[in-house]
Design a protein around this motif. Structure first.
Motif, PDB file in Angstrom:
ATOM      1  N   LEU A  60       0.864  -1.357  -0.065  1.00 40.49           N
ATOM      2  CA  LEU A  60      -0.134   0.037  -0.035  1.00 40.49           C
ATOM      3  C   LEU A  60       1.020   1.232   0.194  1.00 40.49           C
ATOM      4  CD1 LEU A  60      -2.376  -1.220   2.926  1.00 40.49           C
ATOM      5  CD2 LEU A  60      -3.152  -0.873   0.192  1.00 40.49           C
ATOM      6  N   CYS A 113     -10.309   3.753   6.196  1.00 39.97           N
ATOM      7  CA  CYS A 113     -10.603   2.303   5.814  1.00 39.97           C
ATOM      8  C   CYS A 113     -11.741   1.945   4.713  1.00 39.97           C
ATOM      9  CB  CYS A 113     -10.838   1.291   6.977  1.00 39.97           C
ATOM     10  SG  CYS A 113      -9.618   1.254   8.196  1.00 39.97           S
ATOM     11  N   CYS A 116      -9.688   2.637   1.510  1.00 39.55           N
ATOM     12  CA  CYS A 116      -8.685   1.529   1.134  1.00 39.55           C
ATOM     13  C   CYS A 116      -9.359   0.320   1.188  1.00 39.55           C
ATOM     14  CB  CYS A 116      -7.933   1.487   2.661  1.00 39.55           C
ATOM     15  SG  CYS A 116      -6.431   0.316   2.323  1.00 39.55           S
ATOM     16  N   LYS A 120      -8.768  -2.412  -1.819  1.00 40.29           N
ATOM     17  CA  LYS A 120      -7.882  -3.452  -1.813  1.00 40.29           C
ATOM     18  C   LYS A 120      -8.850  -4.682  -2.490  1.00 40.29           C
ATOM     19  CE  LYS A 120      -7.066  -3.489   2.573  1.00 40.29           C
ATOM     20  NZ  LYS A 120      -6.437  -3.957   3.880  1.00 40.29           N
ATOM     21  N   CYS A 207      -2.784  -0.885  11.992  1.00 39.95           N
ATOM     22  CA  CYS A 207      -2.448   0.031  10.788  1.00 39.95           C
ATOM     23  C   CYS A 207      -2.256   1.440  11.206  1.00 39.95           C
ATOM     24  CB  CYS A 207      -3.427  -0.390   9.708  1.00 39.95           C
ATOM     25  SG  CYS A 207      -3.337   0.962   8.191  1.00 39.95           S
ATOM     26  N   SER A 210      -5.630   3.404  10.620  1.00 40.73           N
ATOM     27  CA  SER A 210      -6.948   3.082  11.045  1.00 40.73           C
ATOM     28  C   SER A 210      -7.648   3.835  11.984  1.00 40.73           C
ATOM     29  CB  SER A 210      -6.879   1.538  11.544  1.00 40.73           C
ATOM     30  OG  SER A 210      -5.907   1.372  12.638  1.00 40.73           O
TER      31      SER A 210
HETATM   32  S1  SF4 Z   1      -6.491  -0.680   8.610  1.00 42.71           S
HETATM   33 FE1  SF4 Z   1      -4.917   0.169   7.138  1.00 42.71          FE
HETATM   34  S2  SF4 Z   1      -4.722  -1.222   5.650  1.00 42.71           S
HETATM   35 FE2  SF4 Z   1      -6.547  -1.755   6.594  1.00 42.71          FE
HETATM   36  S3  SF4 Z   1      -8.277  -0.894   5.660  1.00 42.71           S
HETATM   37 FE3  SF4 Z   1      -7.721   0.373   7.113  1.00 42.71          FE
HETATM   38  S4  SF4 Z   1      -6.266   1.893   6.151  1.00 42.71           S
HETATM   39 FE4  SF4 Z   1      -6.421   0.145   4.676  1.00 42.71          FE
END
Ligand code: SF4
Ligand SMILES: [Zn+2]
Length: 283
Positions: A60, A113, A116, A120, A207, A210
């Motif tokens: 990432l 999140c 992201c 993802k 993370c 987060s």
């Molecule tokens: S915790 Fe981090 S890696 Fe996971 S979805 Fe959220 S921002 Fe993305």
């Protein structure tokens, strides 16, 4: 004590895989690796149990955190003799996830999140399909699932829960790689304990992006509830599983995916969430 726990934990994961027929031994299973304890445990156990696994990680590009995770996962896969595929955000999107996020957030109020996660999932499904994966395994554990169940209830969107459960069922589409969650019935504490006993090379810190998310608030609230009412997370997940057939019947009698009119990837709407976000970014 250590050996007893390891045996108990591994049997629990094995039972989940068998009871829910998550995957066959010969099927190519792509494990979505993040460098955290959950996905590392998932990869390790599937390999240990004799499944045909390959790792897939998205770099990432979240600074040092991503660098350490990538290094750990590469080293771990080498040690296990498991092929690892790396998707680099910079190569795929020309920039880091942080850049995409801040660009979107300057126009829409969406948390880290939410953005992201959508990007993802889109990347993982596409790559897993390209790799001819029959299943995409993730490290979701019992705590994650309890949080997801509550979040969707609180948002008043039970139809979102159709993808929940130890595996995605009812979606038959060549472009969608079904997801499986072998750690579904293992609590966060149990996975951490197992990972520490096994001395897995993982980062236990959350993370760094987060922060300030709805999920984190629910997590803290659930942890508080669990202190007062032990077993509450198990109850949430087990009661949800008991209700899932009824939810599926009501919202998903014959679930067909359509294809995004922009990227042609599977989508519930005319334009997939990933393309909607990219549209916001460039608007
Ligand atoms: S915790 Fe981090 S890696 Fe996971 S979805 Fe959220 S921002 Fe993305
Ligand atoms: Zn799309």
């Amino acid at each position: 004590m250590r050996d007893n726990f390891i045996e108990y934990f591994e049997n629990k994961v094995k039972k989940t895989i068998d009871d829910y027929k998550l995957v066959n031994k010969k099927d190519r299973t792509i494990v979505a690796c993040s460098g955290g304890k959950d996905s590392t445990t998932t990869l390790y156990l599937l390999k240990k149990f004799g499944y045909n696994v390959e790792g897939l990680i998205i770099d990432l590009r979240i600074g040092e955190w991503s660098e350490k995770n990538l290094k750990n996962v590469k080293h771990f896969c080498e040690g296990l003799g498991v092929p690892l595929h790396v998707l680099d955000m910079r190569k795929e999107f020309g920039c880091s996830i942080c850049y995409i996020r801040s660009g979107i957030q300057s126009k829409e109020k969406l948390n880290n999140c939410a953005i992201c996660g959508v990007i993802k999932r889109w990347m993982l499904n596409k790559k897993a399909r390209t790799l001819k994966g029959v299943r995409l395994a993730t490290g979701h554990n019992l705590d994650d699932e309890a949080e997801t169940v509550l979040m969707t209830f609180f948002k008043g969107k039970p139809e979102i829960m159709l993808g929940a459960g130890p595996h995605t069922t009812g979606i038959m589409d060549d472009k969608f790689v079904p997801r499986i969650k072998p750690l579904y019935f293992c609590s966060n504490k149990e996975v951490a304990r197992y990972s520490k006993y096994r001395k897995f090379p993982v980062l236990y810190d959350p993370c760094p992006c987060s922060i300030g998310t709805y999920r984190r608030d629910i997590r803290m609230w659930l942890a508080e509830l669990e202190r007062h009412f032990p077993g509450i997370k198990d109850n949430i997940v087990n009661n949800f599983l008991a209700l899932l057939p009824a939810i599926k019947k009501k919202y998903n009698p014959d679930r067909k995916l359509r294809y995004c009119s922009v990227c042609e990837e599977p989508s519930r709407n005319e334009i997939c969430k990933r393309c909607e976000m990219i549209k916001i970014l460039f608007s």
